[in-house]
Design an enzyme around this catalytic site. Structure first.
Site, short mmCIF file in Angstrom:
data_model
loop_
_atom_site.label_atom_id
_atom_site.label_comp_id
_atom_site.label_asym_id
_atom_site.label_seq_id
_atom_site.Cartn_x
_atom_site.Cartn_y
_atom_site.Cartn_z
N LYS A 268 -21.89 -9.50 8.18
CA LYS A 268 -22.28 -10.68 7.42
C LYS A 268 -23.69 -10.51 6.87
O LYS A 268 -24.49 -9.77 7.45
CB LYS A 268 -22.28 -11.92 8.33
CG LYS A 268 -20.92 -12.42 8.74
CD LYS A 268 -21.05 -13.65 9.64
CE LYS A 268 -19.69 -14.16 10.08
NZ LYS A 268 -18.87 -14.69 8.97
N ARG A 342 -8.80 -15.09 13.98
CA ARG A 342 -7.32 -15.07 14.01
C ARG A 342 -6.82 -13.94 14.91
O ARG A 342 -5.74 -14.04 15.48
CB ARG A 342 -6.79 -14.97 12.58
CG ARG A 342 -7.20 -13.74 11.84
CD ARG A 342 -7.06 -13.86 10.33
NE ARG A 342 -8.17 -14.59 9.71
CZ ARG A 342 -8.26 -14.85 8.40
NH1 ARG A 342 -7.31 -14.44 7.57
NH2 ARG A 342 -9.29 -15.52 7.92
N1 BES Z 1 -16.60 -17.58 12.00
C1 BES Z 1 -16.27 -17.28 10.66
C2 BES Z 1 -15.98 -18.53 9.84
C3 BES Z 1 -17.17 -19.33 9.42
C4 BES Z 1 -18.04 -18.87 8.45
C5 BES Z 1 -17.36 -20.58 9.94
C6 BES Z 1 -19.10 -19.65 8.05
C7 BES Z 1 -18.42 -21.37 9.52
C8 BES Z 1 -19.30 -20.90 8.59
C9 BES Z 1 -15.03 -16.40 10.60
O1 BES Z 1 -14.89 -15.50 11.64
C10 BES Z 1 -15.15 -15.60 9.34
O2 BES Z 1 -16.04 -14.81 9.25
N2 BES Z 1 -14.24 -15.82 8.42
C11 BES Z 1 -14.27 -15.15 7.16
C12 BES Z 1 -12.86 -14.79 6.79
C13 BES Z 1 -12.77 -13.86 5.61
C14 BES Z 1 -13.30 -12.50 5.99
C15 BES Z 1 -11.34 -13.77 5.18
C16 BES Z 1 -14.88 -16.09 6.13
O3 BES Z 1 -14.60 -17.29 6.18
O4 BES Z 1 -15.65 -15.63 5.31
MN MN Z 2 -15.95 -13.68 11.27
#
Ligand code: BES
Ligand code: MN
Ligand code: ZN
Length: 512
Positions: A268, A342
């Site tokens: 990230k 997931r």
């Molecule tokens: N924990 C995150 C989701 C999230 C991101 C919650 C920002 C709250 C704020 C999750 O694990 C994630 O990183 N999801 C990705 C999925 C994507 C790679 C398909 C996302 O939402 O960017």
């Molecule tokens: Mn994630």
């Protein structure tokens, strides 16, 4: 904060010593019979105060009242939502001051209902909470005691019931906030398991904790793939609340417990990455719900499952394109290591099958896309069963912990197709919250299932950064409702039995 209920006449209330008296003022005209009522009547007449939600008027040592401070707080029609705003606003004024004991009365607010008392307790406890665990000095002082005043025995009865539920809920919400707020180095999978074990001392609760060896034996290849990049050992936490006969099918709650989400190799960006300590808010909400169950002792069985681990990059970390085998036997191509929630949830959903549950609800900070779709007001709710969806929606409304149903059309699963495994862990950018739910749905085929995406509602960013304790309120409300009704399967059996012949869903051409 401690809560108590007292019954007293208006005259007695005026003579009551307290650091602050908060009078909830609604639209019914104020009488003039005692010092407080006449103060309210004068302020309204002079237009220095309005009985609208959010309006406040404070006085210091007003004549005829023993309270050191009096705060009039408008509540409009007296709805629980307005009561909540009024208490929140009034409590804001006590931050860092000398107020330890707050007395709340319904000057002419509205009917003394249990919903009102619950709203007072929840808003009071929410405002009084301040995080201190990793600070060397405590934060600004807040009130420690709240007395709610009833003016008659009948009023006291209704208020007491709401207060009891509110206090139980507040304990659960506070526990959820506390663990969610702790930084990742103070809330590792092992420490989270310790918090669960502590709950195992409470009435009706038992806790089992599985480690890497047991999880490997179970074949949770998807969960293990996420955990393989970190030095912190994973934990799989299993909580049991038994409030009904051993044989009664339980509701299973599954909470995402990523104690820190760097994204892994699909790392990230740096900005706001600290907020990914909140990626275990689903897990925290399960712990909080069990805390409340221990207080409320409903006639129901509940199982809580928490797959807990960190998502880190490193020499051992899972790589984009790696294919893993989940506990269900389905193979998964991990195209993006940041879609890890997931991957841990799918194995927990498969594990849930052994309980032959009446319903399974997973709770997860799953997608940034859900934040874009619904913001911080409503959690995303997905369900394969209409009765379960309705029950969760209603529970959200009743507890002011809102959710909104989202679609699960099969077409949304198209993007998860791949040549290299049974399913990919990501689809394109479009409808990201829905495609994540579609992935989970493949692992939730043998029971009524719902998924709550709490990415937008579980914590606040910015100056007020911190966990909200959501959706503990929704979950507890839902479970209390379940304690009073037959399981979904039993319900549809009863429906079929009572329906006239030929009106069922078994007609020709119905593939359901
Ligand atoms: N924990 C995150 C989701 C999230 C991101 C919650 C920002 C709250 C704020 C999750 O694990 C994630 O990183 N999801 C990705 C999925 C994507 C790679 C398909 C996302 O939402 O960017
Ligand atoms: Mn994630
Ligand atoms: Zn995550």
């Amino acid at each position: 904060m401690d809560f108590e209920l007292k019954t007293m006449t208006p005259a007695r209330l005026c003579a009551e010593k307290t650091d602050a008296l908060v009078a909830l003022v609604g639209q019914t005209p104020a009488s003039d019979s005692d010092a407080l009522s006449s103060l309210i009547a004068q302020a309204l007449k002079a237009r220095d105060f309005e009985a609208k939600p959010g309006k406040l008027l404070a006085a210091y040592r007003p004549a005829g009242l023993a309270a050191t401070r009096v705060v009039l707080a408008g509540v409009g029609d007296g709805s629980p939502k307005n009561i909540r705003s009024a208490i929140t606003a009034a409590m804001g004024g006590f931050k860092g001051g000398n107020v330890q004991h707050v007395t709340v009365c319904l000057a002419n607010a509205s009917l003394p209902t249990s919903a009102l008392a619950r709203a007072v307790v929840l808003a009071g406890s929410d405002a009084a909470y301040s995080y201190t665990t990793t600070r060397s000095k405590p934060g600004p002082a807040m009130p420690v005691r709240m007395t709610l005043v009833a003016d008659s025995a009948a009023a006291a009865k209704a208020l007491q019931q709401g207060m009891d539920t509110g206090v139980a809920l507040a304990k659960g919400i506070e526990l959820a906030k506390e663990w969610a707020n702790r930084p990742a180095n103070h809330a590792t999978p092992v420490l989270l398991a310790g918090a669960a074990k502590a709950l195992g001392k409470l009435k009706g609760i038992k806790v089992d904790v599985l480690g890497p060896k047991e999880v490997e034996k179970l074949g949770m290849g998807s969960f293990m793939a996420v955990a393989q990049g970190t030095a912190q050992p994973l934990r799989f936490i299993v909580l049991h609340y038994q409030g009904a006969a051993k044989t009664a099918a339980p509701v299973v709650l599954v909470g995402k417990g990523i104690t820190f989400d760097t994204g892994g190799i699909s790392i990230k960006p740096a900005a706001e990455m600290d907020e990914m300590k909140f990626d275990m808010c689903g897990a925290a909400s399960v712990l909080g719900t069990f805390r409340a169950l221990a207080e409320l002792q409903p006639t129901l069985n509940v199982v809580g499952l928490i797959p807990a681990c960190e998502n880190m990059p490193g020499g051992r970390a899972v790589k984009p394109g790696d294919v893993v085998t989940s506990m269900s036997g389905q193979t998964i191509e991990i195209l993006n290591t940041d879609a890890e929630g997931r991957l841990v949830l799918c194995d927990a959903l498969t594990y849930a099958e052994r309980f032959k549950p009446r319903a399974v609800v997973d709770i997860a900070t799953l997608t940034g896309a859900c934040v874009i779709a619904l913001g911080g007001v409503r959690s995303g709710m997905f369900a394969t069963d209409d009765a379960l969806a309705d029950a969760l929606h209603q529970a959200g409304e009743a507890s002011m912990d809102l959710c909104w149903r989202m679609p699960l059309d099969e077409d949304y699963a198209d993007g998860l197709k791949t040549h290299f495994a049974d399913v990919a862990n990501v689809a394109g950018r479009a409808a990201g919250a829905v495609t994540a739910a579609k992935f989970l749905q493949r692992f939730a085929t043998s029971f009524p299932w719902a998924h709550l995406d709490i990415a937008g509602t579980a914590w606040k960013s910015g100056a007020a950064k911190g966990a909200t304790g959501r959706p503990v309120g929704l979950l507890v409300e839902y479970l209390l409702g379940e304690a009073g009704r037959p399981a979904v399967k039993e319900r549809s059996k009863a429906k079929a039995a009572s329906a006239p012949r030929g009106s069922g869903r078994s007609g020709v051409g119905n593939k359901a």
